[in-house]
Write an enzyme that holds these catalytic residues in place. Structure first.
Site, PDB file in Angstrom:
ATOM      1  N   ARG A  67      53.045 -48.233 -89.602  1.00  0.00           N
ATOM      2  CA  ARG A  67      53.661 -46.852 -89.836  1.00  0.00           C
ATOM      3  C   ARG A  67      53.677 -45.964 -88.757  1.00  0.00           C
ATOM      4  NH1 ARG A  67      52.704 -45.941 -96.210  1.00  0.00           N
ATOM      5  NH2 ARG A  67      54.920 -45.124 -96.567  1.00  0.00           N
TER       6      ARG A  67
ATOM      7  N   GLN B  55      59.425 -44.750 -88.562  1.00  0.00           N
ATOM      8  CA  GLN B  55      59.924 -43.873 -89.394  1.00  0.00           C
ATOM      9  C   GLN B  55      60.982 -44.108 -89.937  1.00  0.00           C
ATOM     10  OE1 GLN B  55      58.993 -39.690 -88.388  1.00  0.00           O
ATOM     11  NE2 GLN B  55      56.676 -40.073 -88.798  1.00  0.00           N
TER      12      GLN B  55
ATOM     13  N   ASP C  65      61.127 -47.196 -92.351  1.00  0.00           N
ATOM     14  CA  ASP C  65      60.160 -47.406 -93.196  1.00  0.00           C
ATOM     15  C   ASP C  65      60.640 -47.288 -94.466  1.00  0.00           C
ATOM     16  OD1 ASP C  65      57.809 -47.030 -94.736  1.00  0.00           O
ATOM     17  OD2 ASP C  65      57.158 -45.348 -93.419  1.00  0.00           O
TER      18      ASP C  65
ATOM     19  N   SER D 101      58.609 -45.120 -97.365  1.00  0.00           N
ATOM     20  CA  SER D 101      58.685 -43.819 -97.383  1.00  0.00           C
ATOM     21  C   SER D 101      59.724 -43.426 -98.062  1.00  0.00           C
ATOM     22  CB  SER D 101      58.410 -43.342 -96.042  1.00  0.00           C
ATOM     23  OG  SER D 101      56.973 -43.576 -95.442  1.00  0.00           O
TER      24      SER D 101
ATOM     25  N   TYR E 225      44.668 -44.747 -94.872  1.00  0.00           N
ATOM     26  CA  TYR E 225      45.109 -45.092 -96.211  1.00  0.00           C
ATOM     27  C   TYR E 225      43.860 -45.077 -97.136  1.00  0.00           C
ATOM     28  CZ  TYR E 225      49.622 -46.733 -94.917  1.00  0.00           C
ATOM     29  OH  TYR E 225      50.821 -46.929 -94.651  1.00  0.00           O
TER      30      TYR E 225
END
Ligand code: NAD
Length: 373
Positions: A120, A125, A128, A131, A225
């Protein structure tokens, strides 16, 4: 360079892994796009729209003959039989949960890329899928839980009296949770949220919601995370959640820990303390469940009149929107594999995004996170 786009076979999956826009762009990059008849039907994309964008519409067998297959869900057993040596497969393969299938890809000599494993980073992006899909899931979570709630979301001041706004609690403020906060705010609810990552407090507050609860010391795990909480931390969180739930009307839960079962946070005893007519919706119902008793795809009523909804196939219920974003994520990734000069797909392992998603190659499981499992 031929790419095949299949009609998804997993029950309840309505999304499709390409869109007219991605067909057009990949065709312009020199790829021949083959789309199975009806592949986009449930995502409101007609065969004709794919054809106009430059795709060739084919039957199932001809589509599976492509060099690279784009999928939403991992292949079914029947689809596994169609994969052949040297073929590439890109999709949401859920490799940590389906290790036997990962072994089968290797045995067959298939080159697989699991999009959930994409690093990530900023460059990633646009590719992804976690997301893009979580964002829509967070939105739909609010729409569905709100529809199940039999009172109103915003405050309404009328000549006949005032309707108080709903108290909306979001548990887990990652991508889905933050979108849920934003959507519930737009609907006029009074929104609170919690998470175990220290950074979440500011993210929640920047959306105008109130952060509640405790963040454990060193709350974030690897790479920012969440990590699993210790029993003592779980107890502290449970006390906070139990107290807060008593006053809430709608609760949506989105807590996940990468590579593990979703944490169980809301217990039956906590639900017993909630007001009748309240709604609890569990986005993690299919991955272990944040809420005790939640069943994917079902709404159950507790003894004290609380509706417990287990989310299932939320993204399929938004297939026209979720497919467009998913397809674009995959297209951006596939562009990394296109060797325009040689006119072939090439596994450029020197690219961290390619290497980070590569699961099997040359008959072996190559992803470090999957080698010893
Ligand atoms: P996720 O789906 O793995 O988890 C959802 C949320 O649940 C997370 O915020 C997590 O902290 C939370 N959670 C886990 N256990 C919990 C518990 N016991 N109680 C309360 N909450 C709990 O997360 P995600 O949506 O994929 O996002 C995780 C992080 O990655 C976020 O910081 C996000 O901003 C970041 N992110 C970065 C990029 C990027 O840089 N390209 C892209 C997407 C997400």
């Amino acid at each position: 360079m031929k790419i095949g786009v299949l009609r998804e076979q997993q029950p309840g999956e309505h999304r499709v892994a390409a869109s007219p826009e991605t067909v057009k762009k990949l065709t312009a990059a020199g790829v021949e796009m083959i789309v199975e008849h009806g592949a986009g039907a449930e995502a409101a994309i007609s065969d004709d729209a794919f054809r106009k964008a430059g795709a060739v519409l084919e039957d199932t067998a001809a589509t599976w003959a492509a060099d690279l297959i784009l999928k939403v869900q991992r292949p079914t057993e029947e689809e596994m039989a169609r994969l052949k040596e040297g073929q590439m497969l890109v999709g949401a393969l859920d490799p940590h949960t389906h290790h036997e299938q990962v072994k089968a890809y290797a045995e067959k000599g298939v080159i697989t890329f699991a999009m959930e494993l994409l690093p990530r980073t900023t460059r990633a992006q646009a590719m992804d899928i976690l997301s893009s899909q979580a964002n829509l899931a967070g939105y739909k979570l609010v729409i569905d839980s709100m529809a199940a709630y039999s009172r109103c979301m915003p405050m309404m001041m009328t000549a006949a009296g005032t309707v108080t706004p709903a108290k909306f609690f979001v548990l887990g403020a990652g991508v889905a949770g933050l979108q849920a906060i934003a959507t519930a705010k737009r609907m006029g609810a009074v929104v609170t949220a919690t998470d175990v990552r220290p950074a979440a407090r500011q993210e929640v507050e920047s959306l105008g919601a109130k952060f509640v609860g405790f963040v454990p010391e060193g709350g974030a795990g690897e790479g920012g995370y969440a990590r699993a909480l210790t029993p003592d931390e779980q107890k502290k969180q449970a006390e906070m959640v139990a107290e807060h739930l008593k006053t809430q009307d709608i609760v949506v839960t989105t807590a996940q820990i990468p590579g593990r079962k979703a944490p169980r946070i809301i217990t039956t005893a906590m639900i017993q303390s909630m007001k009748p007519g309240s709604v609890v919706m569990d986005l993690a119902a299919e991955s272990g469940g944040n809420v005790e008793g939640s069943v994917p795809g079902e709404t159950t009523l507790s003894d004290n009149g609380v509706k417990i909804i287990g989310a299932k196939n939320l993204l399929s219920s938004l297939a026209p929107a979720s497919s467009l974003l998913y397809a674009k994520n995959l297209m951006n990734f596939v562009m990394l594999l296109v060797d325009k000069e040689a006119k072939v797909f090439k596994v450029k392992e020197e690219d961290d995004l390619v290497k980070g998603t590569l699961v099997t190659r040359d008959g072996k499981i190559v992803h470090p996170s999957l080698q010893n499992s």
